[in-house]
Design a protein around this motif. Structure first.
Motif, PDB file in Angstrom:
ATOM      1  N   ARG A 165      -4.633   3.890  -3.509  1.00 43.83           N
ATOM      2  CA  ARG A 165      -3.865   2.936  -2.701  1.00 43.83           C
ATOM      3  C   ARG A 165      -3.179   1.953  -3.643  1.00 43.83           C
ATOM      4  NH1 ARG A 165      -7.641   0.815  -0.016  1.00 43.83           N
ATOM      5  NH2 ARG A 165      -7.538   2.047   1.894  1.00 43.83           N
ATOM      6  N   MET A 166      -1.854   1.954  -3.620  1.00 46.12           N
ATOM      7  CA  MET A 166      -1.064   1.148  -4.535  1.00 46.12           C
ATOM      8  C   MET A 166      -0.447  -0.051  -3.820  1.00 46.12           C
ATOM      9  SD  MET A 166      -1.221   2.763  -7.480  1.00 46.12           S
ATOM     10  CE  MET A 166       0.185   2.140  -8.396  1.00 46.12           C
ATOM     11  N   ARG A 167      -0.375  -1.164  -4.525  1.00 46.82           N
ATOM     12  CA  ARG A 167       0.349  -2.307  -3.980  1.00 46.82           C
ATOM     13  C   ARG A 167       1.824  -1.955  -3.938  1.00 46.82           C
ATOM     14  NH1 ARG A 167       4.642  -6.018  -6.205  1.00 46.82           N
ATOM     15  NH2 ARG A 167       4.734  -7.609  -4.557  1.00 46.82           N
ATOM     16  N   ALA A 168       2.457  -2.194  -2.792  1.00 48.26           N
ATOM     17  CA  ALA A 168       3.878  -1.908  -2.628  1.00 48.26           C
ATOM     18  C   ALA A 168       4.648  -3.200  -2.441  1.00 48.26           C
ATOM     19  CB  ALA A 168       4.115  -0.985  -1.436  1.00 48.26           C
ATOM     20  N   LEU A 169       5.824  -3.254  -3.019  1.00 49.58           N
ATOM     21  CA  LEU A 169       6.715  -4.390  -2.835  1.00 49.58           C
ATOM     22  C   LEU A 169       7.367  -4.347  -1.464  1.00 49.58           C
ATOM     23  CD1 LEU A 169       8.494  -6.777  -3.915  1.00 49.58           C
ATOM     24  CD2 LEU A 169      10.053  -5.032  -4.805  1.00 49.58           C
ATOM     25  N   ASP A 170       7.730  -3.131  -1.019  1.00 51.58           N
ATOM     26  CA  ASP A 170       8.477  -2.993   0.223  1.00 51.58           C
ATOM     27  C   ASP A 170       8.347  -1.568   0.736  1.00 51.58           C
ATOM     28  OD1 ASP A 170      10.091  -1.483  -1.510  1.00 51.58           O
ATOM     29  OD2 ASP A 170      11.472  -3.143  -1.823  1.00 51.58           O
ATOM     30  N   SER A 190       1.925 -13.252  -4.749  1.00 52.26           N
ATOM     31  CA  SER A 190       0.890 -14.269  -4.935  1.00 52.26           C
ATOM     32  C   SER A 190      -0.504 -13.754  -4.592  1.00 52.26           C
ATOM     33  CB  SER A 190       1.205 -15.503  -4.092  1.00 52.26           C
ATOM     34  OG  SER A 190       1.235 -15.181  -2.714  1.00 52.26           O
ATOM     35  N   GLU A 191      -0.570 -12.698  -3.758  1.00 53.32           N
ATOM     36  CA  GLU A 191      -1.856 -12.150  -3.330  1.00 53.32           C
ATOM     37  C   GLU A 191      -2.299 -10.945  -4.156  1.00 53.32           C
ATOM     38  OE1 GLU A 191      -3.930 -13.436  -1.072  1.00 53.32           O
ATOM     39  OE2 GLU A 191      -2.528 -15.122  -0.963  1.00 53.32           O
ATOM     40  N   VAL A 192      -1.460 -10.523  -5.116  1.00 50.30           N
ATOM     41  CA  VAL A 192      -1.773  -9.321  -5.890  1.00 50.30           C
ATOM     42  C   VAL A 192      -3.091  -9.426  -6.655  1.00 50.30           C
ATOM     43  CG1 VAL A 192      -1.039  -7.975  -7.903  1.00 50.30           C
ATOM     44  CG2 VAL A 192       0.550  -8.372  -6.031  1.00 50.30           C
ATOM     45  N   PRO A 193      -3.371 -10.520  -7.377  1.00 44.52           N
ATOM     46  CA  PRO A 193      -4.649 -10.575  -8.100  1.00 44.52           C
ATOM     47  C   PRO A 193      -5.855 -10.365  -7.190  1.00 44.52           C
ATOM     48  CG  PRO A 193      -3.205 -12.315  -8.857  1.00 44.52           C
ATOM     49  CD  PRO A 193      -2.546 -11.714  -7.647  1.00 44.52           C
ATOM     50  N   ASN A 194      -5.858 -11.007  -6.039  1.00 40.82           N
ATOM     51  CA  ASN A 194      -6.973 -10.843  -5.112  1.00 40.82           C
ATOM     52  C   ASN A 194      -7.059  -9.411  -4.604  1.00 40.82           C
ATOM     53  OD1 ASN A 194      -9.130 -11.982  -3.338  1.00 40.82           O
ATOM     54  ND2 ASN A 194      -7.701 -11.384  -1.727  1.00 40.82           N
ATOM     55  N   ALA A 195      -5.900  -8.808  -4.299  1.00 35.45           N
ATOM     56  CA  ALA A 195      -5.882  -7.434  -3.786  1.00 35.45           C
ATOM     57  C   ALA A 195      -6.442  -6.457  -4.817  1.00 35.45           C
ATOM     58  CB  ALA A 195      -4.454  -7.043  -3.399  1.00 35.45           C
ATOM     59  N   LEU A 196      -6.100  -6.657  -6.071  1.00 35.41           N
ATOM     60  CA  LEU A 196      -6.582  -5.760  -7.125  1.00 35.41           C
ATOM     61  C   LEU A 196      -8.078  -5.946  -7.383  1.00 35.41           C
ATOM     62  CD1 LEU A 196      -3.647  -6.038  -9.682  1.00 35.41           C
ATOM     63  CD2 LEU A 196      -4.113  -4.130  -8.146  1.00 35.41           C
ATOM     64  N   GLN A 197      -8.540  -7.170  -7.316  1.00 36.01           N
ATOM     65  CA  GLN A 197      -9.954  -7.441  -7.603  1.00 36.01           C
ATOM     66  C   GLN A 197     -10.876  -7.056  -6.460  1.00 36.01           C
ATOM     67  OE1 GLN A 197     -10.587 -11.260 -10.106  1.00 36.01           O
ATOM     68  NE2 GLN A 197      -8.572 -11.549  -9.170  1.00 36.01           N
ATOM     69  N   THR A 198     -10.361  -7.047  -5.234  1.00 36.97           N
ATOM     70  CA  THR A 198     -11.197  -6.704  -4.077  1.00 36.97           C
ATOM     71  C   THR A 198     -11.069  -5.245  -3.664  1.00 36.97           C
ATOM     72  OG1 THR A 198      -9.451  -7.391  -2.534  1.00 36.97           O
ATOM     73  CG2 THR A 198     -11.083  -9.062  -3.180  1.00 36.97           C
ATOM     74  N   GLY A 199     -10.161  -4.507  -4.301  1.00 34.30           N
ATOM     75  CA  GLY A 199      -9.993  -3.103  -3.964  1.00 34.30           C
ATOM     76  C   GLY A 199      -9.024  -2.842  -2.843  1.00 34.30           C
TER      77      GLY A 199
END
Length: 323
Positions: A165-170, A190-199
């Motif tokens: 599952r990848m973070r998407a810009l759009d 702004s939420e990317v660090p939290n998203a990466l650390q929490t899975g």
């Protein structure tokens, strides 16, 4: 790249000339790092040229004048002269810009620049944006071509990304990940660090410098140098401001764009230093084999037809790159 011709050709006539702003506000989109940030290199070079020729240019730190949508509104209303912005913002005015970000569409950055200049694509983009108050001065690279950062799963082959599952810009990136057999979830920066650390997300697509600049090295473990697409952002300007410039001021702005463009391209021409810095930060750098890169390229072909652009824009991009 002869942007002066493009900028002049796509100018929109106005009935009354507006007075040039006493202060040329330039909204930054990244920390002021001349060694890593391509957009800051562009903005700073642009500002310094204006100041050296008598125009009062002032840099404003990231988000000091608002986030992406707010800055776009301010530019379109003539309240903000210049902003370093994401291409998605310009794409809300004219989706032709999305073609510059299609994965594996361009052989290299030089081909994209030829398409923008000789192929007329920057002029075509401005035909759609200037009537809405926004002039795209330049297509700016944030860094070297984009690659794949992951927290837990190293991407050594095309099959490795399936199910991650990848973070998407759009939605464009959502579609890209789906074509690759992966999954995407839209997460604000702004939420990317939290998203990466929490899975919530297991990685993201970005140029190599990003985790170094934004402090993500503690939870990013792998970088696959996939060289997918140019790391595109845009330098946009208020059309009201541009039209209110005198001929002499406009010439200064054109020259500043040319100088900033070259400084930006010079910075992103070599990724060896930033790749070494990633390794020093404990991030493993992975180079795809030609065969695996070809698999990514082949899987990306349907994305071109699915990219949300105006009618005829994809044909124009194909013509501009000689297809």
């Amino acid at each position: 790249m002869k942007l002066t011709r493009i900028l002049t050709a796509s100018a929109v006539a106005v009935t009354l000339a507006l007075p040039a702003a006493a202060e040329v506000k330039i909204a930054l989109d990244s920390p002021p790092d001349l060694e890593k940030s391509g957009t800051y290199m562009w903005a700073h070079t642009f500002a310094e040229h204006l100041k050296a020729h008598g125009m009062d240019a002032v840099e404003y730190e990231r988000n000091a004048l608002g986030e992406e949508a707010e800055r776009l509104d301010q530019v379109s209303q003539g309240l903000l002269e210049v902003s370093m912005s994401d291409a998605k913002s310009a794409g809300t005015l004219d989706g032709t810009i999305f073609g510059a970000m299609m994965p594996y569409f361009f052989e290299d950055l030089a081909q994209l620049d030829r398409a923008l200049d000789e192929g007329g694509m920057l002029a075509r983009i401005n035909e759609g944006t200037t009537p809405k108050g926004v002039r795209v001065l330049d297509v700016v690279m944030t860094g070297t071509p984009t690659g794949i950062f992951t927290t837990e799963v190293p991407i050594r082959t095309f099959d490795d990304i399936k199910g991650v599952r990848m973070r998407a810009l759009d939605e464009v990136q959502i579609n890209t990940f789906e074509q690759w057999g992966s999954k995407g979830t839209i997460v604000s920066w702004s939420e990317v660090p939290n998203a990466l650390q929490t899975g919530v997300a297991g990685g993201y697509i970005n140029p190599a410098f990003v985790p170094l600049t934004y402090g993500h090295t503690a939870f990013i473990n792998y970088f696959t140098n996939a060289r997918m697409s140019p790391s595109v952002r845009v330098a946009i300007a208020s059309e009201d401001w541009y039209q209110g410039l005198s001929e002499e001021e406009r010439a200064i702005v054109h020259a500043a764009v040319e100088k900033a463009h070259q400084a930006n391209r010079d910075l992103v021409a070599d990724d060896s230093a930033v790749l070494k810095q990633l390794e020093e930060a404990g991030i493993e750098v992975i180079e795809l084999s030609p065969e695996e890169r070809a698999r990514f390229r082949d899987a990306s072909q349907p994305i071109y037809e699915a990219t949300d652009m105006p009618e005829g824009a994809l044909d124009a991009w194909n013509a501009a790159v000689g297809r």
